[in-house]
Design a protein around this motif. Structure first.
Motif, PDB file in Angstrom:
ATOM      1  N   VAL A  76       7.201  23.250  87.701  1.00 29.89           N
ATOM      2  CA  VAL A  76       6.380  22.867  86.992  1.00 29.89           C
ATOM      3  C   VAL A  76       6.073  21.178  87.266  1.00 29.89           C
ATOM      4  CG1 VAL A  76       6.667  21.765  84.331  1.00 29.89           C
ATOM      5  CG2 VAL A  76       7.932  23.814  85.433  1.00 29.89           C
ATOM      6  N   PRO A  77       5.055  21.172  87.339  1.00 28.91           N
ATOM      7  CA  PRO A  77       4.447  19.590  87.736  1.00 28.91           C
ATOM      8  C   PRO A  77       4.130  18.319  86.108  1.00 28.91           C
ATOM      9  CG  PRO A  77       2.660  20.705  87.384  1.00 28.91           C
ATOM     10  CD  PRO A  77       3.978  21.711  86.539  1.00 28.91           C
ATOM     11  N   VAL A  78       5.043  17.304  87.295  1.00 32.92           N
ATOM     12  CA  VAL A  78       5.216  16.620  86.411  1.00 32.92           C
ATOM     13  C   VAL A  78       5.081  14.770  86.583  1.00 32.92           C
ATOM     14  CG1 VAL A  78       7.259  17.153  84.907  1.00 32.92           C
ATOM     15  CG2 VAL A  78       8.025  16.430  87.561  1.00 32.92           C
ATOM     16  N   GLY A  79       5.402  13.929  86.610  1.00 35.29           N
ATOM     17  CA  GLY A  79       5.313  12.882  86.918  1.00 35.29           C
ATOM     18  C   GLY A  79       5.036  12.615  87.958  1.00 35.29           C
ATOM     19  N   PRO A  80       4.697  11.605  88.369  1.00 34.59           N
ATOM     20  CA  PRO A  80       5.050  11.333  90.821  1.00 34.59           C
ATOM     21  C   PRO A  80       6.560  10.720  90.996  1.00 34.59           C
ATOM     22  CG  PRO A  80       4.277   9.190  89.468  1.00 34.59           C
ATOM     23  CD  PRO A  80       4.301  10.468  88.894  1.00 34.59           C
ATOM     24  N   MET A  81       6.904  11.672  91.618  1.00 35.43           N
ATOM     25  CA  MET A  81       8.844  11.268  92.580  1.00 35.43           C
ATOM     26  C   MET A  81      10.068  11.584  90.823  1.00 35.43           C
ATOM     27  SD  MET A  81       8.702   8.832  95.335  1.00 35.43           S
ATOM     28  CE  MET A  81       9.590   8.815  96.114  1.00 35.43           C
ATOM     29  N   PRO A  82       9.833  13.186  90.842  1.00 39.97           N
ATOM     30  CA  PRO A  82      11.303  12.924  90.169  1.00 39.97           C
ATOM     31  C   PRO A  82      12.153  13.171  90.467  1.00 39.97           C
ATOM     32  CG  PRO A  82      10.192  14.859  90.250  1.00 39.97           C
ATOM     33  CD  PRO A  82       9.134  14.150  90.962  1.00 39.97           C
ATOM     34  N   HIS A  83      13.395  12.099  90.157  1.00 38.55           N
ATOM     35  CA  HIS A  83      14.252  12.298  90.160  1.00 38.55           C
ATOM     36  C   HIS A  83      15.672  12.735  89.544  1.00 38.55           C
ATOM     37  CE1 HIS A  83      17.009   8.907  92.983  1.00 38.55           C
ATOM     38  NE2 HIS A  83      17.326  10.201  93.902  1.00 38.55           N
ATOM     39  N   GLY A  84      16.577  11.579  88.493  1.00 38.41           N
ATOM     40  CA  GLY A  84      16.934  12.030  87.743  1.00 38.41           C
ATOM     41  C   GLY A  84      16.220  12.774  87.026  1.00 38.41           C
ATOM     42  N   VAL A 123      18.168  15.859  83.070  1.00 41.12           N
ATOM     43  CA  VAL A 123      19.319  15.770  82.348  1.00 41.12           C
ATOM     44  C   VAL A 123      18.766  17.380  81.380  1.00 41.12           C
ATOM     45  CG1 VAL A 123      18.227  14.230  80.642  1.00 41.12           C
ATOM     46  CG2 VAL A 123      20.778  14.829  81.163  1.00 41.12           C
ATOM     47  N   LEU A 124      19.230  17.291  80.607  1.00 43.32           N
ATOM     48  CA  LEU A 124      19.293  19.084  79.728  1.00 43.32           C
ATOM     49  C   LEU A 124      19.639  18.969  78.721  1.00 43.32           C
ATOM     50  CD1 LEU A 124      17.564  21.213  80.564  1.00 43.32           C
ATOM     51  CD2 LEU A 124      19.617  22.834  80.612  1.00 43.32           C
ATOM     52  N   SER A 125      18.890  18.930  77.525  1.00 44.15           N
ATOM     53  CA  SER A 125      19.582  19.335  75.745  1.00 44.15           C
ATOM     54  C   SER A 125      20.392  19.779  75.911  1.00 44.15           C
ATOM     55  CB  SER A 125      18.521  19.211  74.670  1.00 44.15           C
ATOM     56  OG  SER A 125      18.156  20.247  75.153  1.00 44.15           O
ATOM     57  N   PRO A 126      21.345  19.261  75.106  1.00 46.82           N
ATOM     58  CA  PRO A 126      22.265  20.449  75.268  1.00 46.82           C
ATOM     59  C   PRO A 126      22.399  22.274  74.134  1.00 46.82           C
ATOM     60  CG  PRO A 126      23.332  18.816  73.871  1.00 46.82           C
ATOM     61  CD  PRO A 126      21.682  18.506  74.292  1.00 46.82           C
ATOM     62  N   ASP A 127      20.686  22.286  73.432  1.00 53.15           N
ATOM     63  CA  ASP A 127      20.081  23.706  73.576  1.00 53.15           C
ATOM     64  C   ASP A 127      19.850  24.401  74.660  1.00 53.15           C
ATOM     65  OD1 ASP A 127      18.320  22.140  73.170  1.00 53.15           O
ATOM     66  OD2 ASP A 127      17.939  22.167  71.178  1.00 53.15           O
ATOM     67  N   ASN A 128      19.942  23.369  75.430  1.00 53.58           N
ATOM     68  CA  ASN A 128      18.811  24.246  76.559  1.00 53.58           C
ATOM     69  C   ASN A 128      17.332  24.168  76.599  1.00 53.58           C
ATOM     70  OD1 ASN A 128      21.567  24.828  78.698  1.00 53.58           O
ATOM     71  ND2 ASN A 128      21.413  26.452  77.203  1.00 53.58           N
ATOM     72  N   LYS A 129      16.986  23.471  75.725  1.00 54.72           N
ATOM     73  CA  LYS A 129      15.303  24.175  75.538  1.00 54.72           C
ATOM     74  C   LYS A 129      14.602  22.575  76.112  1.00 54.72           C
ATOM     75  CE  LYS A 129      16.266  26.055  71.305  1.00 54.72           C
ATOM     76  NZ  LYS A 129      15.960  26.934  69.876  1.00 54.72           N
ATOM     77  N   THR A 130      15.238  21.556  76.217  1.00 55.96           N
ATOM     78  CA  THR A 130      14.245  19.929  76.919  1.00 55.96           C
ATOM     79  C   THR A 130      14.912  19.445  78.042  1.00 55.96           C
ATOM     80  OG1 THR A 130      13.651  19.904  74.303  1.00 55.96           O
ATOM     81  CG2 THR A 130      13.419  18.088  75.846  1.00 55.96           C
ATOM     82  N   LEU A 131      14.128  19.694  78.924  1.00 57.81           N
ATOM     83  CA  LEU A 131      14.875  18.408  79.913  1.00 57.81           C
ATOM     84  C   LEU A 131      13.607  17.392  79.996  1.00 57.81           C
ATOM     85  CD1 LEU A 131      14.864  19.913  83.635  1.00 57.81           C
ATOM     86  CD2 LEU A 131      13.574  18.327  83.103  1.00 57.81           C
ATOM     87  N   TYR A 132      14.831  16.732  79.830  1.00 58.78           N
ATOM     88  CA  TYR A 132      13.724  14.586  80.784  1.00 58.78           C
ATOM     89  C   TYR A 132      13.692  14.363  82.240  1.00 58.78           C
ATOM     90  CZ  TYR A 132      14.724  14.812  75.585  1.00 58.78           C
ATOM     91  OH  TYR A 132      14.760  15.329  73.603  1.00 58.78           O
ATOM     92  N   ALA A 133      13.013  14.183  82.988  1.00 57.32           N
ATOM     93  CA  ALA A 133      12.863  13.730  83.795  1.00 57.32           C
ATOM     94  C   ALA A 133      12.647  12.428  83.729  1.00 57.32           C
ATOM     95  CB  ALA A 133      11.689  15.100  84.644  1.00 57.32           C
ATOM     96  N   ALA A 134      13.477  11.010  85.242  1.00 56.50           N
ATOM     97  CA  ALA A 134      12.830  10.285  85.448  1.00 56.50           C
ATOM     98  C   ALA A 134      12.319  10.548  86.208  1.00 56.50           C
ATOM     99  CB  ALA A 134      14.064   9.589  85.472  1.00 56.50           C
ATOM    100  N   THR A 135      10.559   9.375  86.527  1.00 55.78           N
ATOM    101  CA  THR A 135      10.301   9.530  88.006  1.00 55.78           C
ATOM    102  C   THR A 135      10.160   8.322  88.536  1.00 55.78           C
ATOM    103  OG1 THR A 135       7.899   9.458  85.890  1.00 55.78           O
ATOM    104  CG2 THR A 135       8.817  11.605  86.969  1.00 55.78           C
ATOM    105  N   VAL A 136      10.369   8.089  89.591  1.00 51.78           N
ATOM    106  CA  VAL A 136      10.466   7.185  90.103  1.00 51.78           C
ATOM    107  C   VAL A 136       9.699   5.825  90.818  1.00 51.78           C
ATOM    108  CG1 VAL A 136      11.629   5.927  92.524  1.00 51.78           C
ATOM    109  CG2 VAL A 136      12.765   7.661  91.215  1.00 51.78           C
ATOM    110  N   ALA A 137       7.788   6.969  90.885  1.00 49.14           N
ATOM    111  CA  ALA A 137       6.827   6.216  90.926  1.00 49.14           C
ATOM    112  C   ALA A 137       6.359   5.074  89.652  1.00 49.14           C
ATOM    113  CB  ALA A 137       6.062   6.888  91.742  1.00 49.14           C
TER     114      ALA A 137
END
Length: 356
Positions: A125-133, A135-149
């Motif tokens: 799944v393409p996201v923003g530049p340089m994903p790092h940290g 985390v997943l929501s408790p229902d497993n439906k949503t992932l949050y990605a921090a992108t360093v750049a």
């Protein structure tokens, strides 16, 4: 006993027999740990689980240099599998069912969705530049990605396997690590020396906490009242009140404080120091360091086993994972993994107990 009840009893018995230590009850774990029953542990040690089995207790360790994830069997302490992913994987997390894993690939700017049974990537799944940290929501439906750049948190719809929007943290923000509890997302900004508290429902920043220099892998207490922030530039573990952002404690630890785990009883924290090549034990009752273990090259990320009797630390400078006995507070083993290991995460079936 009627046929229905007999059937339930047989099914329950089979579940315990087939699951090994992954599905032990708390009572069974206590009995085994005190010498009353060792059958589950002996069975697991004698018959190490295959890499893809859901009943196994394992650690997944991304290798930045080899673009792969090493699968470590906890019982044997050996690498039992390898999962090729995209460029420079940093962190990995699991769904609550342990059937899926998600890896953040920094140089390819993607999230790998992994089938833990086949040990294969099923989607990038393409996201923003340089994903790092991540985390997943408790229902497993949503992932949050921090992108360093850049300044955004990227939202991934895990069921559809695609990006589903962003959360803007403001011009100049540099996202790094994330933690999630309830509807609050905690995001460290290593360049601006702060942590953002974000409401994931409204997708807005509710509060900003100014921290010491270079905050890294933040953790939040189970009750949501305390935020633990390793600050690499201040070689410290900082503890904040999440309600008002006030500093509750600042403890000197090894240089380059990177990651932290906190014991379930809230009495002990263990902090890695990447630049200090060390791990520091912290007494949270007195807010003082109790012991520092040195000689751990590039000590980066850390994770407990289920009983918290051992802590596993990735050593990015030696291509190893150090195994630390948390009671003796000493290194008891080193496991060779892929080159430049980064994150580390436990894969074990959900449920009560679990002794590995």
């Amino acid at each position: 006993m009627n046929t229905y009840k007999k059937g339930l009893l047989v099914a329950a018995s089979l579940t315990v027999l087939l699951s090994g230590c992954a599905l032990e009850t708390k009572q069974e774990a206590e009995q085994r740990l005190h010498g009353k029953s060792v059958n589950a542990a002996e069975s697991a040690a004698a018959n190490p689980p295959a890499a893809g089995k859901l009943t196994s207790i394992q650690f997944y360790v991304p290798s930045e240099k080899e673009n792969s994830i090493s699968v470590i069997d906890v019982v044997s302490g050996k690498v039992v599998g390898n999962i090729p992913v995209s460029e420079s994987p940093s962190t990995v997390i699991f769904s609550s069912t342990m059937r899926e894993a998600y890896a953040a690939n920094q140089h390819s700017s993607t999230i790998s969705i992994i089938n833990t049974q086949t040990l294969k990537v099923v989607k990038e799944v393409p996201v923003g530049p340089m994903p790092h940290g991540i985390v997943l929501s408790p229902d497993n439906k949503t992932l949050y990605a921090a992108t360093v750049a850049d300044q955004f948190i990227y939202i991934v719809n895990t069921k559809e396997g695609k990006e589903a929007g962003t959360i803007d943290l403001g011009t100049g923000a540099k996202t790094n690590y994330v933690a999630l509890l309830g509807d609050k997302l905690y995001v460290s900004d290593h360049e601006n020396h702060k942590v953002y508290i974000v409401n994931v429902k409204t997708k807005t920043v509710e509060r900003t906490i100014a921290t010491g220099k270079i905050p890294r892998a933040v953790k939040v207490s189970d009750d949501g009242k305390k935020l633990y922030v390793p600050t690499a530039g201040d070689h410290a573990l900082e503890i904040y009140n999440t309600a008002d952002g006030k500093l509750l404690g600042k403890i000197d630890v090894a240089d380059g404080a990177t990651d932290v785990v906190v014991s379930d009883n809230g009495q002990t924290a263990i902090v890695t120091g990447m630049e200090g090549n060390a791990v520091t034990f912290v007494d949270l009752q007195s807010n003082k360091a109790s012991k520092t273990i040195t000689g751990l090259p590039g000590a980066k990320h850390i994770s407990f086993n289920r009983q918290q009797t051992k802590a596993y630390v990735t050593l990015s400078g030696s291509n190893q994972v150090a195994v630390i006995d948390t009671e003796k507070q000493e290194v008891v083993d080193r496991i060779t993994v892929g080159a430049q290991p980064h994150g580390i995460q436990l894969k074990a079936l959900p449920g009560i107990g679990g002794s590995c």
